[in-house]
Design a protein around this motif. Structure first.
Motif, PDB file in Angstrom:
ATOM      1  N   VAL A 148      -3.177   4.175   4.868  1.00  0.00           N
ATOM      2  CA  VAL A 148      -2.617   3.032   5.591  1.00  0.00           C
ATOM      3  C   VAL A 148      -3.502   2.691   6.786  1.00  0.00           C
ATOM      4  N   GLN A 149      -3.722   1.387   6.971  1.00  0.00           N
ATOM      5  CA  GLN A 149      -4.500   0.890   8.108  1.00  0.00           C
ATOM      6  C   GLN A 149      -3.593   0.091   9.054  1.00  0.00           C
ATOM      7  N   PRO A 150      -3.946   0.028  10.352  1.00  0.00           N
ATOM      8  CA  PRO A 150      -3.084  -0.663  11.332  1.00  0.00           C
ATOM      9  C   PRO A 150      -2.793  -2.117  10.973  1.00  0.00           C
ATOM     10  N   GLU A 151      -3.718  -2.778  10.300  1.00  0.00           N
ATOM     11  CA  GLU A 151      -3.523  -4.202  10.005  1.00  0.00           C
ATOM     12  C   GLU A 151      -2.698  -4.446   8.742  1.00  0.00           C
ATOM     13  N   ASP A 152      -2.310  -3.415   8.006  1.00  0.00           N
ATOM     14  CA  ASP A 152      -1.554  -3.603   6.766  1.00  0.00           C
ATOM     15  C   ASP A 152      -0.164  -4.162   7.034  1.00  0.00           C
ATOM     16  N   GLU A 153       0.235  -5.159   6.248  1.00  0.00           N
ATOM     17  CA  GLU A 153       1.525  -5.822   6.422  1.00  0.00           C
ATOM     18  C   GLU A 153       2.655  -5.110   5.679  1.00  0.00           C
ATOM     19  N   ALA A 154       2.327  -4.510   4.547  1.00  0.00           N
ATOM     20  CA  ALA A 154       3.361  -3.863   3.737  1.00  0.00           C
ATOM     21  C   ALA A 154       2.844  -2.512   3.264  1.00  0.00           C
ATOM     22  N   TRP A 155       3.518  -1.450   3.667  1.00  0.00           N
ATOM     23  CA  TRP A 155       3.070  -0.119   3.252  1.00  0.00           C
ATOM     24  C   TRP A 155       4.215   0.880   3.308  1.00  0.00           C
ATOM     25  N   CYS A 156       4.031   1.955   2.566  1.00  0.00           N
ATOM     26  CA  CYS A 156       4.977   3.071   2.623  1.00  0.00           C
ATOM     27  C   CYS A 156       4.192   4.369   2.514  1.00  0.00           C
ATOM     28  N   ARG A 157       4.458   5.264   3.441  1.00  0.00           N
ATOM     29  CA  ARG A 157       3.847   6.591   3.423  1.00  0.00           C
ATOM     30  C   ARG A 157       4.930   7.588   2.999  1.00  0.00           C
ATOM     31  N   ALA A 187       9.806   9.416   4.320  1.00  0.00           N
ATOM     32  CA  ALA A 187       9.293   8.085   4.005  1.00  0.00           C
ATOM     33  C   ALA A 187       9.171   7.265   5.278  1.00  0.00           C
ATOM     34  N   GLU A 188       8.014   6.673   5.478  1.00  0.00           N
ATOM     35  CA  GLU A 188       7.824   5.674   6.537  1.00  0.00           C
ATOM     36  C   GLU A 188       7.534   4.356   5.842  1.00  0.00           C
ATOM     37  N   LEU A 189       8.358   3.372   6.089  1.00  0.00           N
ATOM     38  CA  LEU A 189       8.267   2.090   5.394  1.00  0.00           C
ATOM     39  C   LEU A 189       8.055   0.970   6.413  1.00  0.00           C
ATOM     40  N   HIS A 190       7.029   0.175   6.185  1.00  0.00           N
ATOM     41  CA  HIS A 190       6.702  -0.936   7.087  1.00  0.00           C
ATOM     42  C   HIS A 190       6.584  -2.207   6.257  1.00  0.00           C
ATOM     43  N   TYR A 191       7.280  -3.256   6.709  1.00  0.00           N
ATOM     44  CA  TYR A 191       7.270  -4.505   5.932  1.00  0.00           C
ATOM     45  C   TYR A 191       7.282  -5.706   6.863  1.00  0.00           C
ATOM     46  N   HIS A 192       6.132  -6.348   6.971  1.00  0.00           N
ATOM     47  CA  HIS A 192       5.983  -7.582   7.756  1.00  0.00           C
ATOM     48  C   HIS A 192       6.579  -7.444   9.160  1.00  0.00           C
ATOM     49  N   GLY A 193       6.215  -6.362   9.832  1.00  0.00           N
ATOM     50  CA  GLY A 193       6.637  -6.161  11.214  1.00  0.00           C
ATOM     51  C   GLY A 193       7.921  -5.383  11.385  1.00  0.00           C
ATOM     52  N   TYR A 194       8.606  -5.040  10.314  1.00  0.00           N
ATOM     53  CA  TYR A 194       9.865  -4.293  10.389  1.00  0.00           C
ATOM     54  C   TYR A 194       9.647  -2.902   9.790  1.00  0.00           C
ATOM     55  N   THR A 195      10.277  -1.912  10.394  1.00  0.00           N
ATOM     56  CA  THR A 195      10.022  -0.533   9.976  1.00  0.00           C
ATOM     57  C   THR A 195      11.318   0.213   9.691  1.00  0.00           C
ATOM     58  N   ALA A 196      11.204   1.240   8.868  1.00  0.00           N
ATOM     59  CA  ALA A 196      12.323   2.130   8.557  1.00  0.00           C
ATOM     60  C   ALA A 196      11.742   3.501   8.228  1.00  0.00           C
ATOM     61  N   LYS A 236       0.843  -1.180   0.000  1.00  0.00           N
ATOM     62  CA  LYS A 236       0.000   0.000   0.000  1.00  0.00           C
ATOM     63  C   LYS A 236       0.886   1.240   0.000  1.00  0.00           C
ATOM     64  N   LEU A 237       0.606   2.149  -0.919  1.00  0.00           N
ATOM     65  CA  LEU A 237       1.358   3.393  -1.032  1.00  0.00           C
ATOM     66  C   LEU A 237       0.433   4.551  -0.696  1.00  0.00           C
ATOM     67  N   GLU A 238       0.846   5.350   0.264  1.00  0.00           N
ATOM     68  CA  GLU A 238       0.075   6.529   0.650  1.00  0.00           C
ATOM     69  C   GLU A 238       0.921   7.770   0.370  1.00  0.00           C
ATOM     70  N   PHE A 239       0.428   8.633  -0.478  1.00  0.00           N
ATOM     71  CA  PHE A 239       1.149   9.843  -0.872  1.00  0.00           C
ATOM     72  C   PHE A 239       0.507  11.064  -0.221  1.00  0.00           C
ATOM     73  N   LEU A 240       1.344  11.914   0.320  1.00  0.00           N
ATOM     74  CA  LEU A 240       0.888  13.168   0.923  1.00  0.00           C
ATOM     75  C   LEU A 240       1.658  14.311   0.276  1.00  0.00           C
ATOM     76  N   GLY A 241       0.958  15.255  -0.325  1.00  0.00           N
ATOM     77  CA  GLY A 241       1.608  16.419  -0.905  1.00  0.00           C
ATOM     78  C   GLY A 241       2.182  16.207  -2.292  1.00  0.00           C
ATOM     79  N   HIS A 242       1.918  15.051  -2.917  1.00  0.00           N
ATOM     80  CA  HIS A 242       2.413  14.780  -4.275  1.00  0.00           C
ATOM     81  C   HIS A 242       1.657  13.581  -4.829  1.00  0.00           C
ATOM     82  N   ASP A 243       1.890  13.269  -6.103  1.00  0.00           N
ATOM     83  CA  ASP A 243       1.286  12.081  -6.709  1.00  0.00           C
ATOM     84  C   ASP A 243       2.265  11.466  -7.709  1.00  0.00           C
TER      85      ASP A 243
END
Length: 297
Positions: A32-41, A55-64, A2-9
């Motif tokens: 982005v929803q709390p239950e999503d496994e893979a997302w980047c805002r 960038a906030e990146l979340h992947y199967h429980g790991y974040t960066a 899931k990709l969530e864009f703020l301020g651009h497209d």
């Protein structure tokens, strides 16, 4: 993912990066929803001087997370490219922050690797080098820029420099009425993960290949007439795609015959046909290429 864009497209450049960094993920767009496994805002804010991306990146429980800023200067068109670069760089650097945190088993299952060409996408890694040389930069400056701006490792940057320098020298030797010929075959057996070209898989569009070849031959003949009328001189020929290897031997022969009959190729030191997919080539097709004087595959 899931990709969530703020301020651009900037969907296109992020999707290209996603195919390289997360080859098994498909992009979706929603909050982005709390239950999503893979997302980047990815959020972008602009001032008169720069574009700042987080960038906030979340992947199967790991974040960066990462923050990146790029100056905004020049025309609106130039600023658009600078904004696109900032978004892509921030996404890439967030991935680099995430990668060492992931267990090897997860990396293997999701086919995650460190990209050998840094954040570059597409099929022309020598392009920034050639552009830098055209701007008057030295070869060493061009290579240094490729490494710093696109995070390309030294070995690959040296290869890009070697290729880009050859292209630059070829460009410089063109005279006023010299041209390069390109014939495009926009069909492939399947779409490669890295591909950023407009193309169709033959499995979905096989019925279009033969009418496309007929239309292409008509265009080649019309192009040859235009070239003769304007006293232009072909200096190189390149058939690319897609991949021309998808053609049958008869189709390949018909296109190359039309080319020879329509254009004077005597001044071409190189006649190239791209066979990007080894699974499309046969001895019969190679014989056709050889019979038409193709110098490079």
């Amino acid at each position: 993912m899931k990709l969530e864009f703020l301020g651009h497209d900037e969907r296109y450049i992020v999707e290209q990066s996603l195919m390289t960094l997360f080859p098994l993920e498909k992009p979706t767009y929603d909050a982005v929803q709390p239950e999503d496994e893979a997302w980047c805002r990815l959020a972008a804010e602009e001032t008169a001087a720069d574009c700042q991306v987080t960038a906030e990146l979340h992947y199967h429980g790991y974040t960066a997370a990462w923050t990146f800023a790029s100056p905004l200067t020049g025309t609106d068109f130039e600023k658009e490219g600078q904004r696109r670069y900032a978004v892509a760089a921030c996404f890439y650097l967030a991935f680099l922050d995430l990668y060492p945190k992931l267990p090897e088993a997860l990396r293997a299952a999701e086919k995650l690797t460190l990209p050998p060409w840094g954040m570059l996408t597409g099929v022309r890694p020598d392009k920034p080098i050639t552009r830098a040389l055209m701007e008057g930069k030295t070869p060493e400056e061009a290579k240094r820029e490729l490494k710093a701006r696109y995070f390309v490792p030294e070995e690959r940057a040296a290869l890009a420099l070697e290729t880009g320098a050859v292209g630059y020298q070829a460009l410089k030797r063109l005279e006023k009425r010299d041209i390069d010929l390109y014939v495009g075959i926009p069909f492939c057996p399947t779409r490669c993960a890295y591909c950023s070209f407009v193309s169709q898989s033959v499995e979905r569009s096989f019925s279009l290949v033969e009418p496309y070849v007929k239309a292409l031959i008509a265009e080649i003949r019309a192009g040859g007439e235009m070239v003769r009328k304007n006293h232009l001189r072909p200096r190189t020929f390149y058939m690319g795609g897609g991949t021309p290897g998808i053609l049958t031997p008869d189709q390949m022969d018909a296109i190359l015959t039309a080319l020879e009959e329509s254009f004077d190729l005597s001044a071409c030191p190189e006649i190239t046909v791209e066979i990007g997919r080894p699974d499309t080539i046969t001895a019969e097709k190679l014989a056709v290429l050889k019979s038409h004087g193709v110098t490079r595959v």
